[in-house]
Design a protein around this motif. Structure first.
Motif, PDB file in Angstrom:
ATOM      1  N   VAL A 470       3.741  -5.344 -11.545  1.00 44.58           N
ATOM      2  CA  VAL A 470       3.778  -6.760 -11.186  1.00 44.58           C
ATOM      3  C   VAL A 470       4.392  -6.946  -9.809  1.00 44.58           C
ATOM      4  O   VAL A 470       3.921  -7.745  -8.991  1.00 44.58           O
ATOM      5  CB  VAL A 470       4.576  -7.569 -12.234  1.00 44.58           C
ATOM      6  N   ALA A 471       5.443  -6.179  -9.508  1.00 41.67           N
ATOM      7  CA  ALA A 471       6.177  -6.367  -8.256  1.00 41.67           C
ATOM      8  C   ALA A 471       5.415  -5.854  -7.038  1.00 41.67           C
ATOM      9  O   ALA A 471       5.515  -6.432  -5.957  1.00 41.67           O
ATOM     10  CB  ALA A 471       7.533  -5.670  -8.338  1.00 41.67           C
ATOM     11  N   ALA A 472       4.638  -4.778  -7.194  1.00 45.43           N
ATOM     12  CA  ALA A 472       3.973  -4.164  -6.035  1.00 45.43           C
ATOM     13  C   ALA A 472       3.029  -5.137  -5.324  1.00 45.43           C
ATOM     14  O   ALA A 472       3.066  -5.237  -4.085  1.00 45.43           O
ATOM     15  CB  ALA A 472       3.230  -2.899  -6.457  1.00 45.43           C
ATOM     16  N   PRO A 473       2.152  -5.877  -6.025  1.00 43.51           N
ATOM     17  CA  PRO A 473       1.327  -6.854  -5.302  1.00 43.51           C
ATOM     18  C   PRO A 473       2.148  -7.951  -4.630  1.00 43.51           C
ATOM     19  O   PRO A 473       1.750  -8.468  -3.582  1.00 43.51           O
ATOM     20  CB  PRO A 473       0.431  -7.441  -6.399  1.00 43.51           C
ATOM     21  N   VAL A 474       3.282  -8.300  -5.217  1.00 46.38           N
ATOM     22  CA  VAL A 474       4.155  -9.284  -4.580  1.00 46.38           C
ATOM     23  C   VAL A 474       4.712  -8.723  -3.283  1.00 46.38           C
ATOM     24  O   VAL A 474       4.826  -9.431  -2.272  1.00 46.38           O
ATOM     25  CB  VAL A 474       5.288  -9.716  -5.531  1.00 46.38           C
ATOM     26  N   VAL A 475       5.072  -7.448  -3.292  1.00 51.19           N
ATOM     27  CA  VAL A 475       5.558  -6.794  -2.070  1.00 51.19           C
ATOM     28  C   VAL A 475       4.476  -6.868  -0.990  1.00 51.19           C
ATOM     29  O   VAL A 475       4.750  -7.191   0.175  1.00 51.19           O
ATOM     30  CB  VAL A 475       5.938  -5.327  -2.350  1.00 51.19           C
ATOM     31  N   LEU A 476       3.238  -6.563  -1.380  1.00 45.86           N
ATOM     32  CA  LEU A 476       2.131  -6.633  -0.419  1.00 45.86           C
ATOM     33  C   LEU A 476       1.947  -8.053   0.111  1.00 45.86           C
ATOM     34  O   LEU A 476       1.840  -8.268   1.322  1.00 45.86           O
ATOM     35  CB  LEU A 476       0.838  -6.165  -1.078  1.00 45.86           C
ATOM     36  N   ALA A 477       1.910  -9.016  -0.793  1.00 45.29           N
ATOM     37  CA  ALA A 477       1.631 -10.398  -0.381  1.00 45.29           C
ATOM     38  C   ALA A 477       2.740 -10.948   0.505  1.00 45.29           C
ATOM     39  O   ALA A 477       2.483 -11.481   1.600  1.00 45.29           O
ATOM     40  CB  ALA A 477       1.458 -11.284  -1.616  1.00 45.29           C
ATOM     41  N   LEU A 478       3.985 -10.822   0.064  1.00 47.67           N
ATOM     42  CA  LEU A 478       5.088 -11.401   0.831  1.00 47.67           C
ATOM     43  C   LEU A 478       5.384 -10.578   2.084  1.00 47.67           C
ATOM     44  O   LEU A 478       5.719 -11.133   3.139  1.00 47.67           O
ATOM     45  CB  LEU A 478       6.340 -11.494  -0.050  1.00 47.67           C
ATOM     46  N   GLY A 479       5.262  -9.246   1.988  1.00 52.73           N
ATOM     47  CA  GLY A 479       5.510  -8.408   3.160  1.00 52.73           C
ATOM     48  C   GLY A 479       4.489  -8.654   4.249  1.00 52.73           C
ATOM     49  O   GLY A 479       4.841  -8.891   5.414  1.00 52.73           O
TER      50      GLY A 479
END
Length: 823
Positions: A470-479
């Motif tokens: 769940v966190a990895a796509p958030v890292v991509l999107a926000l990063g």
């Protein structure tokens, strides 16, 4: 084995549906961008265009000849060859039929700055064909190249040489890519521009060559050297190439990352199922083959569907690019097989890689694992992912540090975009490793809010793979969001700060794109009392050393040396501007180092009109946001006209009166007059807006795909949590409490991913800031916090909503039945 693979795909339709959708959309986006890039690369506009049907074209010499380091000859096009002598034109007329070609600025209201006038007789050897109306016959009649048929019969004002005259449009031609033309009668064109730029000769070639004398006689492909655009339209496609290439790289990276992670997650969810296969006698190789075959079947169909989607929407992408001036109107995206095969292969390969990465582990599942109830404590970071993540992060940090030594890289997102991709991608791959300490930090308050909050915290920590997924796509999107949305703002602010520090002028007069400032306007400005004005004429210099050995090509401005010192504060690192005169050259130190020259050296400069002059390097300037920059005396303008005039008002001068005089001089001309500070702010805003549009296109695609990945992960995970959550209900928690627990656990994962993404974006922005500071010194820039927070909120909202909806759907039924239900 194929039947078994098909059966398992049907049995796990929910899990595989997410992977199928992610892959199909990813391939669709990659197919669209690959088709666009293929169209740019295969656009075949080589060879003569305007002179396509001319048997021979006679001009002044059109190439400048030098030698390379090995002594071999090299030829460079001459940008502004002069007019042919009248005696040469007369001699050519005696060889047979000839057409005198004239080219001069002729601009309609609202027309492009580089609109050009020609005599109508020249249309005979060009691709121009009347689309409506007729040819001009009277002196006040014109034909508009590529014009709207509605113009026929209307009277328009045409600006030629700084003056306006009324003409009636009697015809329009089809659109051509290489110029925007206005055609006059031959007699009117001769009156407006007496000089003959070229002669198209139809007589015997030997007689034509004899009559031409020292002039160049161009035939075949050599006729291209007489064209205004010698690159086959490639320069008009650079924005399209940059947008398609950058979008393809970033979107392909995000899509492949998500697809690999999704397929890996699907396989990992089936560990107990695979253990059962091992229990009934399946060998490790049979398990691996089944898993790979499932991926192959699913990926083949999804990739094919994605190619169909990409082909269907390619036309919409083309319209979008043309409407926003990213591509010229003649740009077309054809649906051809090679780009679609590339997209299909990318989708298939990414799915197989994602499956292969865990298929080895799948084959090693022990039969006893079929009895294991707890599935959350397994290692979420594989050795391959660890090595790849460290490599990407290290390479990204290296590129970021390298940008400090080449700071101009940080001014262009097209050049700098590998840095955010590598750094953010590395952090996303390392999410399982970096997440645990971040989770401890993000969920620390929950440990002090009671038993329910403690369950949320421990659930997020224990289910490491699910939380990381769940966190990895958030890292991509926000990063990526933080980096791509902030970088253009920083580059624009740095550019404006650097130019503002260099400018001494109070006002500037700038011609529209493709246009120049006419002689009449220039003389009016230079004659204003109490001001010092620097008229800057752009051009390229071909620098050479001993024995005409080519050194390099320098983009330069021709300007009066004294006026330059009065209107610009150049940072001199070697030499002095006091030595700058008609026989001197000033250039930046980075270009000088690249060319191997220093202050005091003498070089030979080939001017835009083909003549050459020996120049001494008077001074070197320090790093600048303008990049490669040179200055020569206005005496070497070589037939060019200025595109900018900087004006500095003397001490005690009336700035308001000067501003009014400048606007009066520029009235009805394709130029803009503005105070220097306002002009620099406008340039910054325009640059930031263009960069923002490009990055928003790229980021919107990446964000949409990241949100899809979050939703996919949570939908795929929901069926496997039925027994766990049903057991929680049986201990006393209500279904509402369970949904709150799932929402809180998902929110913790999203917040942790957001923290990691913010750290990744911070690394990117810090590296760019360090590079830009070297160019522009200290400067202020703002982070678009609103947009960044909106990205994080969107990720959290999608994650929580999908998790709650999916959990509620799969928790339907009696609790005892759910607690005993298999995966």
């Amino acid at each position: 084995m194929v039947r078994l693979a098909l059966a398992t795909v049907r049995a796990r339709a929910v899990s595989f549906a997410g992977a199928f959708l992610a892959l199909a959309l990813g391939v669709g986006i990659i197919a669209m961008m690959t088709l666009a890039l293929w169209a740019v690369g295969t656009t075949d506009l080589s060879g003569p265009q305007r002179y396509a049907a001319a048997p021979a074209v006679v001009t002044q010499p059109v190439t400048y000849k030098l030698t390379d380091d090995d002594g071999d000859p090299r030829e460079f096009p001459i940008a502004r060859p002069g007019d042919l002598p009248a005696r040469t034109v007369s001699a050519l007329a005696a060889t047979g039929r000839t057409v005198e070609d004239r080219s001069f600025s002729a601009r309609l209201p609202g027309g492009p700055g580089d609109q050009v006038g020609h005599p109508w007789s020249t249309a005979a050897f060009t691709p121009y064909r009347l689309a409506s109306g007729r040819a001009p016959r009277a002196a006040d009649e014109i034909v508009v190249g590529g014009g709207d048929a509605a113009l026929v019969g209307k009277r328009v004002e045409v600006a030629v040489g700084g003056t306006f005259a009324g003409y009636r449009v009697v015809g329009v031609t089809d659109l051509v890519w290489f110029e925007d033309a206005v055609f006059f009668t031959d007699a009117e064109a001769r009156r407006l521009a007496p000089g003959v730029r070229a002669v198209v000769a139809y007589g015997p070639l030997d007689r034509v060559r004899s009559a031409a004398g020292p002039a160049s006689v161009l035939t075949g492909d050599a006729r291209l050297l007489a064209e205004a655009d010698q690159e086959g339209g490639r320069d008009q496609l650079r924005d399209a190439e940059g947008m398609a290439g950058t979008s393809l790289m970033i979107v392909a990276f995000v899509a492949v990352f998500v697809v690999i992670a999704t397929f890996a997650f699907v396989v990992d969810q089936r560990r107990r199922e695979l253990a059962l296969f091992r229990t009934i006698g399946a060998t490790p190789w049979q398990v691996r083959r089944m898993v790979l075959l499932e991926a192959l079947l699913l990926a083949s169909v999804a990739s094919a569907l994605g190619c169909l989607v990409g082909a269907r929407f390619a036309a919409l992408l083309r319209d979008f690019m043309v409407d926003r001036d990213i591509a010229p109107a003649w740009y077309e995206i054809d649906v051809v097989w090679p780009p679609l095969l590339i997209a299909f292969a990318a989708g298939l390969l990414s799915a197989m890689l994602g499956t292969a990465a865990v298929s080895w582990k799948a084959g090693r599942v022990k039969p006893a694992e079929a009895l294991r109830e707890a599935t959350g404590s397994r290692r979420a970071l594989t050795p391959v992912r660890l090595v790849l993540g460290v490599a990407l992060l290290g390479l990204g940090l290296y590129r970021s540090v390298s940008a400090v030594d080449s700071p101009l890289t940080a001014m262009s997102m097209q050049n700098y975009f590998p840095v955010p991709v590598l750094i953010v991608g590395g952090c996303a791959l390392l999410t399982p490793l970096l997440l645990r300490p971040v989770l401890f930090l993000a969920s620390w308050p929950l440990g002090r809010l009671g038993a329910g909050a403690m369950i949320v915290r421990e659930g997020a920590l224990f289910a490491g793979r699910r939380t990381a997924s769940v966190a990895a796509p958030v890292v991509l999107a926000l990063g990526l969001g933080g980096a791509l949305l902030t970088a253009p703002v920083a580059a624009g602010d740095a550019g404006a700060a650097g130019l503002r520090a260099q400018a001494r002028a109070d006002f500037t007069m700038v011609a529209d794109d493709g246009a120049t400032i006419g002689a009449a306007t220039r003389e009016k400005v230079l004659a204003l009392p109490g001001v010092r004005a620097a008229a800057l004429t752009p051009g390229e210099l071909r620098l050479s050393g001993a024995k005409d050995r080519y050194i390099g090509t320098l983009s330069s401005w021709a300007v009066d040396p004294k006026a330059l010192a009065a209107t610009q504060d150049l940072k001199i690192t070697e030499g002095s501007l006091d030595r700058f005169g008609d026989r001197q050259l000033v250039l930046d130190e980075d270009t000088a180092a690249e060319f191997g020259i220093k202050a005091g050296d003498e070089v030979k400069a080939g001017l835009p009109d083909g003549t050459a002059v020996n120049l001494t390097v008077a001074a070197l300037t320090g790093p600048s946001v303008l990049g490669e920059t040179g200055y020569v005396s206005a005496a070497h303008a070589a037939g060019g006209e200025p595109t900018r005039i900087d004006v500095e008002v003397g001490r005690g001068g009336d700035r308001a009166a000067v501003a009014a005089a400048l606007r009066e001089a520029a009235r009805d001309q394709p130029v803009e007059v503005a105070p220097m500070a306002e002009f620099l702010d406008e340039v910054r805003d325009d640059q930031q807006e263009q960069a923002r549009l490009a990055t928003l296109i790229v980021f919107a695609l990446a964000l949409g795909y990241a949100l899809l990945a979050i939703a996919n992960t949570l939908v795929m995970a929901a069926p496997g949590r039925r027994r766990e959550l049903a057991a929680l209900n049986l201990t006393g928690a209500t279904r509402g409490d369970t949904l709150k627990y799932v929402a809180a656990e998902t929110a913790v994962a999203a917040v942790a991913g957001g923290i990691l993404g913010a750290v990744a974006a911070g690394l990117v922005v810090a590296g760019q800031r360090a590079a830009l500071t070297k160019l522009a010194g200290g400067f202020a820039f703002s982070v678009p916090w609103g947009a960044v927070i909106a990205v994080g909120a969107a990720c959290a909202a999608v994650a929580v909503t999908v998790a709650v909806v999916a959990t509620r759907f799969f928790l339907r039924g009696r609790l005892l039945d759910l607690a005993g239900k298999g995966e």
